[in-house]
Motif scaffolding. Structure first.
Motif, short mmCIF file in Angstrom:
data_model
loop_
_atom_site.label_atom_id
_atom_site.label_comp_id
_atom_site.label_asym_id
_atom_site.label_seq_id
_atom_site.Cartn_x
_atom_site.Cartn_y
_atom_site.Cartn_z
N SER A 37 0.85 -1.19 0.00
CA SER A 37 0.00 0.00 0.00
C SER A 37 0.88 1.24 0.00
O SER A 37 2.10 1.16 0.25
N ALA A 38 0.28 2.38 -0.26
CA ALA A 38 1.05 3.63 -0.22
C ALA A 38 1.65 3.85 1.16
O ALA A 38 2.80 4.30 1.29
N ALA A 39 0.88 3.53 2.20
CA ALA A 39 1.38 3.70 3.57
C ALA A 39 2.56 2.77 3.85
O ALA A 39 3.54 3.17 4.49
N GLU A 40 2.49 1.55 3.34
CA GLU A 40 3.59 0.60 3.54
C GLU A 40 4.84 1.05 2.80
O GLU A 40 5.97 0.87 3.29
N ILE A 41 4.67 1.61 1.63
CA ILE A 41 5.82 2.13 0.89
C ILE A 41 6.48 3.26 1.67
O ILE A 41 7.71 3.30 1.81
N ARG A 42 5.67 4.17 2.18
CA ARG A 42 6.23 5.29 2.96
C ARG A 42 6.97 4.77 4.20
O ARG A 42 8.03 5.28 4.55
N GLU A 43 6.40 3.76 4.83
CA GLU A 43 7.02 3.23 6.05
C GLU A 43 8.35 2.55 5.76
O GLU A 43 9.32 2.70 6.50
N ARG A 44 8.43 1.80 4.66
CA ARG A 44 9.62 1.03 4.33
C ARG A 44 10.69 1.86 3.63
O ARG A 44 11.89 1.67 3.83
N TYR A 45 10.25 2.75 2.72
CA TYR A 45 11.19 3.42 1.82
C TYR A 45 11.21 4.94 1.97
O TYR A 45 12.14 5.57 1.45
N GLY A 46 10.21 5.50 2.58
CA GLY A 46 10.04 6.95 2.52
C GLY A 46 9.38 7.28 1.20
O GLY A 46 8.17 7.46 1.11
N ARG A 47 10.20 7.33 0.15
CA ARG A 47 9.67 7.56 -1.20
C ARG A 47 10.65 6.95 -2.20
O ARG A 47 11.86 7.22 -2.14
N VAL A 48 10.15 6.12 -3.09
CA VAL A 48 10.99 5.47 -4.11
C VAL A 48 11.17 6.44 -5.27
O VAL A 48 10.19 6.88 -5.89
N THR A 49 12.41 6.76 -5.59
CA THR A 49 12.70 7.72 -6.67
C THR A 49 13.74 7.22 -7.65
O THR A 49 14.09 7.93 -8.60
N SER A 50 14.25 6.01 -7.44
CA SER A 50 15.36 5.51 -8.26
C SER A 50 15.12 4.07 -8.67
O SER A 50 14.47 3.30 -7.95
N LEU A 51 15.68 3.71 -9.83
CA LEU A 51 15.67 2.30 -10.24
C LEU A 51 16.47 1.44 -9.27
O LEU A 51 16.21 0.24 -9.14
N ARG A 52 17.43 2.02 -8.60
CA ARG A 52 18.30 1.25 -7.70
C ARG A 52 17.63 1.12 -6.33
O ARG A 52 18.07 1.68 -5.32
#
Length: 403
Positions: A37-52
Motif C-alpha cells: 500500500s502507499a502507507a507501507e511504501i512510505r514506512e519502508r522506503y520513505g519515497r521510491v525515486t530511483s531504479l536502484r
C-alpha cells in the motif's frame, strides 16, 4: 520515416524508443514495491525515486519469493509481453487480430525460451506469468477455442492493458484504429472491462504520437473512446486529478484522493495479494461487469495530470501510490514517453535497464519502428485507393442523378 520532422518534434523512431523506455522504466520502478500500500511504501522506503531500489521481499526465503528476484532495474512480465508483441509485429508486418494472439503470442510465451530477469534463467515466459496470462496458452492452444472467444471466462484484470502500447504505436495518430485493433487482438486474452481498458490505453498512446499533442487531448481521447465503467472511472479520476493539480496538492493527498475517486469502480483496494485465506472466494474485482474498471489506467492518467505531464514525476508519483505499481508505471511511461520523445530517456537509467535484464531496448525499439513504418506505408496506400474509389462512386452517382 519521420512523422513530424516538419514540426521540429521527435520523429517516429525517437518516440517509439521513448515509449519502450517508458514501459521498461515504469515497470522496473514499480516492481520492487508492487502489492504494498502507499502507507507501507512510505514506512519502508520513505519515497521510491530511483531504479536502484531493493525489493520489499528481499530477505525472504526462495519459496516465499516464488523463486524470483526484483529490484535494481529488473523488469517484470509487463515489459516481457510488450517486447513479445513488438516481435510479433516485426515478424508479420501488418495489423493484428485475435488469430495472432492464438499463434504469435502463444508461441512467444510458451514455445520461445528467453532470459527471464525475475527467474534469472532462460526459460519460456509462461513459467513467470500470472494465471490470467497463462490463460492465453490454456484457451488458445490446449482448449483450441475460437480465438475471438479466448478471453471469455478469464479473470478480469489489467493483463492485456499492460502490454498493449505497441498497438498504439502501430496506429500512431489514429486513436480509433488503435482502439479497434487492441480490442480485436486482446479479445484472445481478456474480456469485459479488462479488454475495454486495453482499447482505451492503445488509443491514448496513438494520440500521444500526434505531433504537438497535449496531455489534455490524450486523456480526452482515452475517455471518449472508452465505454461503460471504464469511461466513468476515467471521468471521475481525471476530474479529481485536475482539481488536485489546480490546488498544487502534495503526493500523499494526490494518492488519497485518486484512490477515493477510483474506489466505486474497483473493489480491489489495498488487498491485492492472493493467499490461502481467499480460497474459494472470487472477488467482484475480477468478474465481468459493465460498471467496473481496472484501477491502473484511470490512475495512470490521473498521475500524468497531477504531474503536469512531467515524465519522471508522474512515474514516481504513480509507483509510490501502491497496489499494482509496476503496471501503473508502465502506462504512465508509455503515454508520456510517446508524447515527449527521447528527452525522457536518461542514459544511466537506460544502461541499467539493459544490463539488469540482458536487453537492448533501443535496438528492439528500432526494429519495431521499422515494422511500424512498413505498416503505416501500407495504410497510406490503402487509404489512397479507398479515397480514389469513393470519388469515382460519388462522381458517377451524382452524374446519374443529374440525368
Amino acid at each position: 520515416m519521420t512523422l513530424d520532422a516538419a514540426q521540429g518534434g521527435p520523429d517516429l523512431r525517437g518516440r517509439i524508443r521513448a515509449m519502450v523506455h517508458g514501459v521498461a522504466f515504469g515497470d522496473a520502478m514499480g516492481a520492487p514495491v508492487e502489492k504494498l500500500s502507499a502507507a507501507e511504501i512510505r514506512e519502508r522506503y520513505g519515497r521510491v525515486t530511483s531504479l536502484r531500489t531493493a525489493w520489499h521481499r528481499d530477505g525472504q526465503d526462495e519459496v516465499q519469493r516464488k523463486g524470483r528476484v526484483r529490484g535494481h532495474g529488473i523488469t517484470t512480465d509487463d515489459t516481457a509481453m510488450t517486447l513479445s508483441l513488438m516481435r510479433i509485429y516485426a515478424a508479420e508486418r501488418r495489423h493484428l487480430d485475435a488469430w495472432d494472439m492464438a499463434t504469435g503470442m502463444v508461441r512467444e510465451i510458451a514455445w520461445e525460451s528467453r532470459w527471464v530477469p525475475e527467474l534469472q534463467r532462460v526459460t519460456p515466459l509462461i513459467e513467470r506469468l500470472f494465471y490470467p496470462e497463462k490463460w492465453i496458452f490454456q484457451r488458445l492452444q490446449l482448449s483450441g477455442c475460437d480465438p475471438r472467444q479466448g478471453g471469455v471466462g478469464n479473470m478480469v484484470n489489467c493483463g492485456a492493458t499492460m502490454y498493449i502500447a505497441p498497438v498504439g504505436a502501430v496506429n500512431a495518430c489514429n486513436p480509433r484504429a488503435a482502439y479497434d485493433e487492441a480490442i480485436n487482438f486482446a479479445a484472445g486474452h481478456q474480456q469485459s472491462y479488462g479488454l475495454e481498458a486495453a482499447g482505451a490505453f492503445a488509443a491514448a498512446v496513438a494520440r500521444a504520437f500526434v505531433p504537438g499533442a497535449t496531455l489534455d487531448e490524450v486523456v480526452r481521447t482515452a475517455h471518449d473512446l472508452a465505454h461503460d465503467g471504464t469511461r466513468s472511472a476515467i471521468a471521475e479520476v481525471v476530474a479529481a486529478a485536475e482539481d488536485l493539480r489546480r490546488k498544487g496538492a502534495g503526493a500523499e493527498e494526490v494518492t488519497e484522493v485518486l484512490h477515493r475517486a477510483i474506489a466505486p469502480f474497483s473493489p480491489m483496494g489495498d488487498d491485492v495479494a492472493h493467499g490461502p485465506e481467499k480460497a474459494g472466494r472470487a472477488t467482484a474485482a475480477y468478474q465481468p461487469s459493465r460498471l467496473l474498471s481496472i484501477e491502473e489506467l484511470p490512475l495512470a492518467l490521473g498521475f500524468c495530470i497531477t504531474a503536469g505531464g512531467d515524465f519522471r514525476q508522474a512515474v514516481v508519483d504513480g509507483i509510490n501510490s501502491g497496489r499494482d505499481t509496476d503496471s501503473i508505471g508502465v502506462m504512465v511511461g508509455a503515454i508520456l514517453g510517446a508524447m515527449h520523445g527521447p528527452e525522457v530517456i536518461d542514459p544511466e537509467d537506460a544502461a541499467l535497464l539493459d544490463s539488469a535484464n540482458r536487453l537492448t531496448l533501443a535496438a528492439d525499439a528500432d526494429r519495431f519502428a521499422e515494422a511500424v513504418a512498413d505498416i503505416m506505408e501500407g495504410d497510406a496506400a490503402r487509404a489512397t485507393d479507398i479515397a480514389a474509389g469513393r470519388r469515382i462512386l460519388l462522381q458517377t452517382t451524382f452524374e446519374r442523378s443529374a440525368e
